[in-house]
Design an enzyme around this catalytic site. Structure first.
Site, short mmCIF file in Angstrom:
data_model
loop_
_atom_site.label_atom_id
_atom_site.label_comp_id
_atom_site.label_asym_id
_atom_site.label_seq_id
_atom_site.Cartn_x
_atom_site.Cartn_y
_atom_site.Cartn_z
N PRO A 2 0.78 -1.22 0.00
CA PRO A 2 0.00 0.00 0.00
C PRO A 2 0.81 1.28 0.00
O PRO A 2 1.74 1.43 0.78
CB PRO A 2 -0.77 -0.10 1.31
CG PRO A 2 0.06 -1.00 2.17
CD PRO A 2 1.07 -1.69 1.33
N GLU A 3 0.44 2.20 -0.86
CA GLU A 3 0.87 3.58 -0.71
C GLU A 3 -0.30 4.31 -0.06
O GLU A 3 -1.38 3.74 0.13
CB GLU A 3 1.22 4.18 -2.06
CG GLU A 3 2.41 3.47 -2.68
CD GLU A 3 3.18 4.37 -3.64
OE1 GLU A 3 3.18 5.59 -3.44
OE2 GLU A 3 3.77 3.84 -4.59
N LYS A 52 0.27 6.87 5.43
CA LYS A 52 0.06 5.42 5.35
C LYS A 52 -0.54 4.86 6.64
O LYS A 52 -0.57 3.65 6.84
CB LYS A 52 1.39 4.73 5.03
CG LYS A 52 1.93 5.13 3.66
CD LYS A 52 3.38 4.77 3.46
CE LYS A 52 3.87 5.29 2.12
NZ LYS A 52 5.34 5.22 1.99
N ARG A 270 16.49 2.52 -2.21
CA ARG A 270 15.46 2.08 -3.15
C ARG A 270 15.64 2.77 -4.49
O ARG A 270 16.47 3.63 -4.65
CB ARG A 270 14.10 2.33 -2.52
CG ARG A 270 14.07 1.71 -1.11
CD ARG A 270 12.80 1.93 -0.39
NE ARG A 270 11.72 1.27 -1.08
CZ ARG A 270 10.45 1.57 -0.91
NH1 ARG A 270 10.12 2.52 -0.07
NH2 ARG A 270 9.52 0.92 -1.55
#
Length: 281
Positions: A2-3, A52, A270
């Site tokens: 999930p974002e 989030k 990332r």
DNA sequence: AATTTATGTCAAT
DNA sequence: TTGACCTAAATTT
């Protein structure tokens, strides 16, 4: 996976299905047995999504809030009264052995339940706990009360790359790897550009583009699409994963706007993707 | 059948 | 900077 926009989808789903109703809770897997027992029989009063993080506010004594953060792999699965899956991450086996928290409302045809698996955070907190969690977060572009000025104040002072700042939950709450790549593309900014070298106009564009693409995703029930229809092939209604983004996970492929080969690099731990032509440093 | 990956975060080093 | 944590789907053996 999930974002932040997915958390708003979840919040909306809880509001539609459970807010105002008495909720029955349990923890089939057992790891949240105490919390589930404390919530059982309370009424869900409302939801708060911030970045989030999802907070469900319940009636009764403090602590009134369930704080959930899905982490990398957590997710909600929704079921109707026949235990038919309504939406959420597909569950191959309807096995509840790893369900940390289950919430149910209604009876008979009206029964709905939500199951939580794999979350990194699932705790009961009081008002102060909620405030503490929210205090670490920057403005969330999906919230009506978001103040982009708070994020801009951090960006303009930082030497860190804007692609990293957007991912920093203390700067913009809710952005994940997709948006940190797509939003700089939409604004024509190289994600490596230090925050201090981003103009206010560029930041304003990034903020409004982020709000737009995330809101669109919420309206689609979570599906992320940032490409304009004229930039992707005609496929009546269906947009494939590969046509949905300008740069995200498109390294080695031609930019949908100019044809330049999209690049990828490590940023922090990332990846980040960008088009060197459309996004000058 | 086993291993890797995935849109994430935190604590320990 | 690295490892731990959590789960399911995708990928490799």
């Amino acid at each position: 996976m999930p974002e932040g926009h997915m958390i708003h989808v979840d919040a909306r789903r809880f509001d539609e299905a459970m807010t105002g109703h008495v909720v029955h809770t349990d923890s089939p897997q057992g790891r949240f047995a105490e919390g589930a027992a404390a919530l059982d029989g309370r009424t869900l009063r409302g939801t708060e999504a911030w970045g989030k993080n999802l907070f469900l506010r319940f009636s009764g004594d403090s602590p009134q809030y369930l704080h959930v953060h899905l982490g990398l792999i957590g997710g909600w699965t929704w079921w109707d009264h026949d235990h038919q899956q309504l939406s959420g991450r597909p569950v191959v086996k309807a096995d509840s052995s790893n369900v940390r928290l289950r919430l149910r409302v209604g009876r008979g045809d009206a029964e709905r339940s939500a199951e939580l698996r794999g979350a990194i955070t699932c705790t009961l907190v009081d008002e102060e706990g909620l405030d503490t969690a929210v205090a670490k977060l920057g403005p969330d572009p999906l919230r009506d009360d978001a103040d982009p000025g708070v994020a801009w104040a951090k960006v303009r002072k930082s030497k860190k790359p804007i692609g990293g700042l957007l991912l920093d939950q203390g700067v913009t709450a809710g952005a994940g790897l997709i948006w940190r790549a797509e939003v700089p593309f939409l604004a024509g900014v190289d994600p490596h550009r230090p925050g201090v070298d981003v103009t206010e106009d560029e930041f304003t564009t990034m903020w409004s583009e982020m709000a737009r693409v995330m809101r669109d995703a919420v309206e689609r029930g979570g599906k992320e699409i940032t490409t304009d229809p004229e930039d992707r092939p005609e496929t009546d209604g269906h947009v494939s994963r590969d046509d949905a983004f300008y740069v995200f996970r498109r390294d080695g492929e031609p930019c949908l706007r100019c044809g330049t080969v999209v690049r990828v690099a490590e940023m922090g731990t990332r990846k980040v993707w960008w088009c060197p032509t459309c996004q000058p440093s």
